[in-house]
Design an enzyme around this catalytic site. Structure first.
Site, PDB file in Angstrom:
ATOM      1  CE  LYS A  25      -4.388  -1.776   1.437  1.00 42.40           C
ATOM      2  NZ  LYS A  25      -5.639  -1.597   2.137  1.00 42.40           N
TER       3      LYS A  25
ATOM      4  CE  LYS B 277      -6.260  -8.144  -0.496  1.00 46.30           C
ATOM      5  NZ  LYS B 277      -7.420  -7.857   0.285  1.00 46.30           N
TER       6      LYS B 277
ATOM      7  CE  LYS C  12     -13.786  -3.651   1.895  1.00 46.79           C
ATOM      8  NZ  LYS C  12     -12.561  -3.296   2.626  1.00 46.79           N
TER       9      LYS C  12
HETATM   10  P1  ATP Z   1      -8.857  -2.703   0.844  1.00 41.75           P
HETATM   11  O1  ATP Z   1      -8.900  -2.856  -0.640  1.00 41.75           O
HETATM   12  O2  ATP Z   1      -9.334  -1.389   1.337  1.00 41.75           O
HETATM   13  O3  ATP Z   1      -7.506  -3.079   1.428  1.00 41.75           O
HETATM   14  P2  ATP Z   1      -9.926  -5.317   1.173  1.00 41.75           P
HETATM   15  O4  ATP Z   1     -10.858  -5.665   0.074  1.00 41.75           O
HETATM   16  O5  ATP Z   1      -8.550  -5.879   1.114  1.00 41.75           O
HETATM   17  O6  ATP Z   1      -9.879  -3.760   1.390  1.00 41.75           O
HETATM   18  P3  ATP Z   1     -10.434  -5.506   4.013  1.00 41.75           P
HETATM   19  O7  ATP Z   1     -11.477  -4.595   4.546  1.00 41.75           O
HETATM   20  O8  ATP Z   1      -9.026  -5.103   4.226  1.00 41.75           O
HETATM   21  O9  ATP Z   1     -10.680  -5.776   2.463  1.00 41.75           O
HETATM   22  O10 ATP Z   1     -10.663  -6.960   4.551  1.00 41.75           O
HETATM   23  C1  ATP Z   1     -11.839  -7.446   5.111  1.00 41.75           C
HETATM   24  C2  ATP Z   1     -11.779  -8.953   5.205  1.00 41.75           C
HETATM   25  O11 ATP Z   1     -11.884  -9.535   3.910  1.00 41.75           O
HETATM   26  C3  ATP Z   1     -10.471  -9.502   5.794  1.00 41.75           C
HETATM   27  O12 ATP Z   1     -10.770 -10.608   6.612  1.00 41.75           O
HETATM   28  C4  ATP Z   1      -9.698  -9.938   4.594  1.00 41.75           C
HETATM   29  O13 ATP Z   1      -8.772 -10.942   4.899  1.00 41.75           O
HETATM   30  C5  ATP Z   1     -10.811 -10.436   3.692  1.00 41.75           C
HETATM   31  N1  ATP Z   1     -10.437 -10.361   2.279  1.00 41.75           N
HETATM   32  C6  ATP Z   1     -10.100  -9.239   1.610  1.00 41.75           C
HETATM   33  N2  ATP Z   1      -9.845  -9.522   0.320  1.00 41.75           N
HETATM   34  C7  ATP Z   1     -10.037 -10.854   0.176  1.00 41.75           C
HETATM   35  C8  ATP Z   1      -9.933 -11.752  -0.933  1.00 41.75           C
HETATM   36  N3  ATP Z   1      -9.597 -11.331  -2.136  1.00 41.75           N
HETATM   37  N4  ATP Z   1     -10.211 -13.045  -0.725  1.00 41.75           N
HETATM   38  C9  ATP Z   1     -10.577 -13.494   0.492  1.00 41.75           C
HETATM   39  N5  ATP Z   1     -10.683 -12.707   1.581  1.00 41.75           N
HETATM   40  C10 ATP Z   1     -10.422 -11.401   1.436  1.00 41.75           C
END
Ligand code: ATP
Ligand code: LTN
Length: 330
Positions: A114, A196, A199
Site C-alpha cells: 500500500k 487478490k 475493494k
Molecule cells: P482494501 O482494498 O481497502 O484493502 P480489502 O478488500 O482488502 O480492502 P479488508 O477490509 O481489508 O478488504 O478486509 C476485510 C476482510 O476480507 C479480511 O478478513 C480480509 O482478509 C478479507 N479479504 C479481503 N480480500 C479478500 C480476498 N480477495 N479473498 C478473500 N478474503 C479477502
C-alpha cells in the site's frame, strides 16, 4: 454475555465489499454466530490510513453496516459497531505503539504494497495500521479472529505484541488464534488472477465483483474472466484463472475440488463459467434484496449503531483500564 468463546473481526469501509470479502470473511463470520459471542466492527479508523472522501466514507460506513445485516448477521446474537465510536481503540493503540518495533512493522507486506501507491508522502498510520488492529482484537479478550489469508501476517504480529505485553505485566490479554477458511480465503482478481481481489482497487472494474453490482453485470464479469487456452477445468497453480473460479465455486457450493473437476471434466470453460456465474448470482441475489430494505430505514440503522457502540464501549473500557493501571497510569 454468556461464557462462550469470543470471535472478533471487521472490515474497512474503503469501498463496496467484494466477492473476496464475502467468501474470505463474511461467510465465516456467519458460521460462528450461533455458537459463540461474536463482535463484528466497521474499521473506519483503518480506512483513513489512505485518503477517503468524507461524504463517501460516511456512505460506505452506513452501507457496510447494512450489508453486515443483509448477509445475515443478527443484532440479537452479535455485537456490531463502528470502530471510531469507541475511543478505547485509539487509546490502546497509542499504548501498544510503545510496545511494537519499527522492524516488525517494516516487514508487513500489506504496508509494502500500500505504501508504494502513496508516492513520497506515506501516512504514518499506514505503517502503524497493525498496531491499531492489535488494539481492536486485544480490547475484547478475543479467542478467535476469522479473516482472509492476506491478514495472516497481521494476526501473527498481534499475537507477538500480546505475548510481549503479558510477559511484562502478567496475563492482561487473551492470546488470539486466527481462523482462515480452506476455500475462498484468497479470491483473486478476475482479470488479473495472480493478485487478490480488493475493494479499494477500482482501476479495472471487470477485475472485481462488488456485492452491490447489478446481477447481470456480475454474471458477465465472470463469463469474461481471464483464463488460459487449454479448456480443461483442472485445479492447478499454472492455471490461475481457472483455479480461482474453481475455488469460488467450491466456497459457494461446498463441493470439493475433486468433485468439481469431475463434474466439469468434459464441459469446457464456457459451460463452467456459466455455472460459476449462476451460483454467484443466486448467492448474492437475496443479500441485495435484504440490503435494499435495510438501507432505507435510517432510524433503525442509527439506533443499531448506538446500541452496538454502548455494548462494545463497556467491554473495551474494562481492558483499557486494566492496561493503564498495569503500566503505571493513574
Ligand atoms: P482494501 O482494498 O481497502 O484493502 P480489502 O478488500 O482488502 O480492502 P479488508 O477490509 O481489508 O478488504 O478486509 C476485510 C476482510 O476480507 C479480511 O478478513 C480480509 O482478509 C478479507 N479479504 C479481503 N480480500 C479478500 C480476498 N480477495 N479473498 C478473500 N478474503 C479477502
Ligand atoms: N486489517 C483488516 C481489517 C481489520 C481487522 C481488525 C480484522 C482491522 N482490525 C481486527 C480482524 C480483526 C483487514 O481485513 N484488512
Amino acid at each position: 454475555m454468556e461464557n462462550k468463546k469470543i470471535i472478533f473481526s471487521g472490515m474497512q469501509p474503503s469501498g463496496i465489499p467484494t466477492l473476496g470479502n464475502y467468501l474470505g470473511a463474511f461467510k465465516n463470520w456467519l458460521d460462528f454466530q450461533d455458537k459463540y459471542n461474536c463482535i463484528y466492527f466497521i474499521a473506519d479508523m483503518h480506512a483513513i490510513t489512505v485518503r477517503q472522501e468524507p461524504a463517501k466514507l460516511r456512505k460506505n460506513i452506513k452501507e457496510l453496516f447494512a450489508l453486515y445485516l443483509a448477509i445475515g448477521l443478527d443484532l440479537d446474537k452479535s455485537i456490531i459497531y463502528v470502530q471510531s465510536s469507541v475511543p478505547a481503540h485509539a487509546e490502546l493503540s497509542w499504548i501498544l505503539n510503545c510496545y511494537t518495533y519499527m522492524g516488525e512493522l517494516s516487514r508487513m507486506t500489506q504496508f509494502k504494497d500500500k505504501s508504494q501507491k502513496q508516492g513520497n508522502n506515506i501516512p504514518t498510520g499506514l505503517f502503524t495500521y497493525p498496531v491499531l488492529q492489535a488494539s481492536d482484537i486485544l480490547l475484547y479478550q478475543t479467542d478467535l479472529v476469522p479473516v482472509g489469508e492476506d491478514q495472516r501476517q497481521h494476526i501473527e504480529l498481534v499475537r507477538d505484541i500480546a505475548i510481549r505485553f503479558n510477559n511484562l505485566y502478567g496475563d492482561i490479554f487473551k492470546i488470539p488464534d486466527m481462523y482462515i477458511g480452506k476455500v475462498g480465503a484468497k479470491v483473486m482478481g478476475l482479470q488479473n488472477p495472480t493478485k487478490k481481489m480488493s475493494k479499494s482497487e477500482t482501476d479495472n472494474k471487470n477485475n472485481t465483483i462488488y456485492l452491490l453490482d447489478d446481477l447481470n453485470l456480475i454474471s458477465n464479469k465472470i463469463k469474461r474472466s481471464v483464463t488460459d487456452s487449454d479448456n480443461e477445468v483442472r485445479y492447478s497453480e499454472d492455471k490461475p484463472g481457472i483455479k480461482n473460479l474453481i475455488s469460488i465455486y467450491s466456497a459457494i457450493t461446498k463441493k470439493s475440488i475433486d468433485e468439481i473437476e469431475k463434474e466439469f471434466m468434459y464441459s469446457g470453460y464456457g459451460n463452467f463459467k456459466s455455472a460459476v456465474a449462476e451460483v454467484c448470482v443466486e448467492e448474492i441475489r437475496p443479500i441485495q434484496q435484504r440490503f435494499n430494505e435495510i438501507i432505507k430505514d435510517k432510524a433503525f440503522l442509527e439506533q443499531s449503531m448506538k446500541e452496538g457502540y454502548e455494548k462494545a464501549n463497556n467491554m473495551a473500557n474494562k481492558t483499557l483500564f486494566k492496561v493503564k493501571r498495569k503500566i503505571g497510569m493513574i
